[in-house]
Design a protein around this motif. Structure first.
Motif, mmCIF file in Angstrom:
data_model
loop_
_atom_site.group_PDB
_atom_site.id
_atom_site.type_symbol
_atom_site.label_atom_id
_atom_site.label_comp_id
_atom_site.label_asym_id
_atom_site.label_seq_id
_atom_site.Cartn_x
_atom_site.Cartn_y
_atom_site.Cartn_z
ATOM 1 N N GLY A 281 34.607 39.622 39.927
ATOM 2 C CA GLY A 281 35.590 39.648 38.558
ATOM 3 C C GLY A 281 34.650 41.481 38.292
ATOM 4 O O GLY A 281 33.465 41.457 38.499
ATOM 5 N N CYS A 282 35.228 42.043 37.580
ATOM 6 C CA CYS A 282 34.626 43.438 37.231
ATOM 7 C C CYS A 282 33.848 42.304 36.013
ATOM 8 O O CYS A 282 33.440 41.459 35.721
ATOM 9 C CB CYS A 282 35.711 43.691 35.587
ATOM 10 N N ARG A 283 32.197 43.369 35.696
ATOM 11 C CA ARG A 283 31.216 42.995 34.979
ATOM 12 C C ARG A 283 31.428 42.867 33.614
ATOM 13 O O ARG A 283 30.701 42.126 33.216
ATOM 14 C CB ARG A 283 29.790 44.286 35.853
ATOM 15 N N SER A 284 32.054 43.034 33.013
ATOM 16 C CA SER A 284 32.670 43.376 31.870
ATOM 17 C C SER A 284 33.263 42.171 31.274
ATOM 18 O O SER A 284 33.513 41.324 31.122
ATOM 19 C CB SER A 284 32.609 44.950 30.975
ATOM 20 N N CYS A 285 34.695 42.655 31.844
ATOM 21 C CA CYS A 285 35.995 41.629 31.464
ATOM 22 C C CYS A 285 36.338 40.506 32.316
ATOM 23 O O CYS A 285 36.982 39.701 32.126
ATOM 24 C CB CYS A 285 36.438 42.591 31.064
ATOM 25 N N GLY A 286 35.682 40.542 33.541
ATOM 26 C CA GLY A 286 36.069 39.841 34.656
ATOM 27 C C GLY A 286 37.633 39.761 35.495
ATOM 28 O O GLY A 286 37.211 38.755 35.865
ATOM 29 N N PHE B 154 37.202 50.895 39.809
ATOM 30 C CA PHE B 154 37.266 51.146 38.798
ATOM 31 C C PHE B 154 37.683 50.333 38.075
ATOM 32 O O PHE B 154 39.065 49.645 38.825
ATOM 33 C CB PHE B 154 37.773 52.597 38.500
ATOM 34 N N CYS B 155 37.670 49.164 36.973
ATOM 35 C CA CYS B 155 37.909 48.361 36.122
ATOM 36 C C CYS B 155 39.590 48.966 35.889
ATOM 37 O O CYS B 155 39.492 49.863 35.156
ATOM 38 C CB CYS B 155 37.665 47.919 35.432
ATOM 39 N N LEU B 156 40.595 48.653 36.070
ATOM 40 C CA LEU B 156 41.771 48.718 36.013
ATOM 41 C C LEU B 156 42.249 48.258 34.423
ATOM 42 O O LEU B 156 42.892 48.814 33.112
ATOM 43 C CB LEU B 156 43.025 48.800 36.553
ATOM 44 N N GLU B 157 41.416 47.418 33.730
ATOM 45 C CA GLU B 157 41.829 46.597 32.521
ATOM 46 C C GLU B 157 40.813 46.752 32.079
ATOM 47 O O GLU B 157 41.809 47.131 30.406
ATOM 48 C CB GLU B 157 41.227 45.431 32.824
ATOM 49 N N CYS B 158 39.675 47.796 32.184
ATOM 50 C CA CYS B 158 38.822 47.885 30.676
ATOM 51 C C CYS B 158 38.105 49.163 30.750
ATOM 52 O O CYS B 158 36.952 48.874 30.029
ATOM 53 C CB CYS B 158 37.509 46.215 30.514
ATOM 54 N N SER B 159 37.933 49.606 32.130
ATOM 55 C CA SER B 159 37.719 51.013 32.948
ATOM 56 C C SER B 159 36.634 51.202 32.948
ATOM 57 O O SER B 159 36.053 52.229 32.701
ATOM 58 C CB SER B 159 37.890 51.954 31.468
HETATM 59 ZN ZN ZN Z 1 37.101 45.389 33.490
#
Ligand code: ZN
Length: 409
Positions: A7-12, A50-55
């Motif tokens: 998952g995303c490195r920031s928001c998962g 590109f993370c669609l959640e936190c960009s």
């Molecule tokens: Zn994210």
């Protein structure tokens, strides 16, 4: 040796949209010793999403940090005059604005060879550097800058606090992009920061990467490419407030972020957030033609270099930096086209660029050998390089700048 993130490195979030693949490339900073010149350099896939959640824009592969920052890691900051000047100005501003003195503590994460902390130590301000790379950490200690050879995160932050070490200023220049455990790193900053302390963080700006097509700044050591929109929620998750944003020209375009435990957000933060939303940086569409533009540059560069070579020109390159490794390997420019690379860093001379295995020599060779063209791999320092190599130029040498589009100057 490498893992792909779930998952995303920031928001998962698992909503990660692929935006670019650079194929399989060797580790960008892993220069090859003459003694190892027999083998083949390990290659790892390099894909950006590109993370669609936190960009957040990020590399989806993680090569273990112990592999990345071993004894062969030879990036010494002190070899760039421009970087030294940039650091000194930054330090002087902090000393004044934070009224730093003998009672203060300045902590630097990824302190390299101590080039930044030196500016504080000279004024008798206590400093502590933290850096996992053995060579630069040793050089810092030899220069009198106390330096822990370690990875920074929550655990190390707690042990520093247990020793009574809390920081008035935490400096983290060009490290936030390198950390696999982003949340642990940011949590560590919050833990080690005094209540009225600030963290000053510099990281490459994703907008410059995309708009200027700086694809060669993407490598396994550089995991994340930030927008202010992606950073604000990361800090907020750890009870930190993003209070000010500056945009700097260094390293092809960077953000300087001022982060504190208190919400003292200046107008710059809101105006960046609004501007990014207006320009579409928070939407996947912004990143969709990036890969096509990268391919165009690569094709154009390769054909330019080939044509020069076919006309009988001799071509060298300048700057055995990480971006050079990526540019040469992902574009397919090897020893058939480039005779040698020069670099001022004596730790790099005598070694080889990984993958393509081009030998690295001293810059004085340019004037001695007089190749017809020099491909400037370290294009972020191109003005400095061309100034240094004025002798080569006056004798008829020419420079080829690869991005944002190949041009001979
Ligand atoms: Zn994210």
């Amino acid at each position: 040796m490498h893992e792909v993130i779930a998952g995303c490195r920031s928001c998962g979030s698992t909503a990660l949209e692929p935006i670019l693949s650079l194929g399989e490339v060797p580790l960008a900073d892993g220069l090859v010793d003459a003694s190892r010149s027999e083998g083949i350099d390990p290659r790892y896939p390099l894909n950006v999403a590109f993370c669609l959640e936190c960009s957040l824009v990020q590399v989806v592969e993680t090569v273990s940090p112990e592999v990345l920052f071993d004894e062969t890691y030879v990036y010494y900051s002190s070899f760039s005059d421009e970087l030294l000047r940039h650091s000194r100005e930054n330090a002087e501003q902090l000393i004044v604005s934070r009224s730093l003195g003998p009672e203060s503590l300045v902590l630097e994460l990824a302190s390299n060879d101590g080039y930044m902390l030196r500016n504080f130590a000279e004024r008798k301000i206590p400093v502590l550097g933290i850096d996992p790379a053995p060579g630069p950490a040793r050089a810092a200690r030899e220069a009198g800058i106390p330096t822990l050879e370690a990875f920074f995160g929550e655990e190390l932050a707690r042990s520093l606090v247990a020793e009574g070490k809390r920081a008035d200023v935490v400096i983290a220049n060009n490290v936030l992009a390198h950390v696999p455990d982003l949340n642990g790193f940011v949590e560590g900053i919050r833990i080690v920061l005094k209540d009225d302390g600030i963290a000053v963080i510099e990281a490459p700006y994703v907008r410059d990467l995309i708009d200027r097509c700086e694809f060669d700044t993407i490598y396994h050591e550089h995991l994340c490419y930030y927008s202010v929109s992606a950073l604000a929620p990361l800090f907020a998750r750890h009870d930190l407030s993003l209070n000010r944003v500056d945009h700097l020209p260094i390293h092809g375009g960077s953000l300087r972020l001022f982060v504190g435990t208190r919400d003292e957000a200046e107008d710059s933060v809101r105006s960046y957030l609004e501007e990014e939303r207006r320009s579409g940086l928070t939407e996947a569409a912004y990143y969709r033609d990036f890969a096509t533009r990268v391919r165009t540059i690569q094709r154009h560069l390769l054909s330019t270099v080939r044509e020069l070579k076919e006309k009988g020109s001799r071509i060298a390159a300048y700057g055995a930096a990480a971006k050079g490794t990526i540019l040469l390997n992902s574009t397919g420019i090897g020893t058939d086209l480039i005779d040698f690379v020069v670099d001022r860093n004596v730790h790099k001379q005598g070694r080889f660029v990984p993958g393509v295995r081009i030998p690295i020599d001293d810059p004085s060779r340019l004037e001695k050998d007089m190749p017809d063209y020099v491909l400037v791999l370290a294009w972020n320092f191109k003005d400095e390089i061309m100034r240094q190599q004025d002798g080569y130029r006056r004798k008829g040498g020419r420079f080829l700048i690869p991005v944002p589009e190949p041009v001979v100057v």
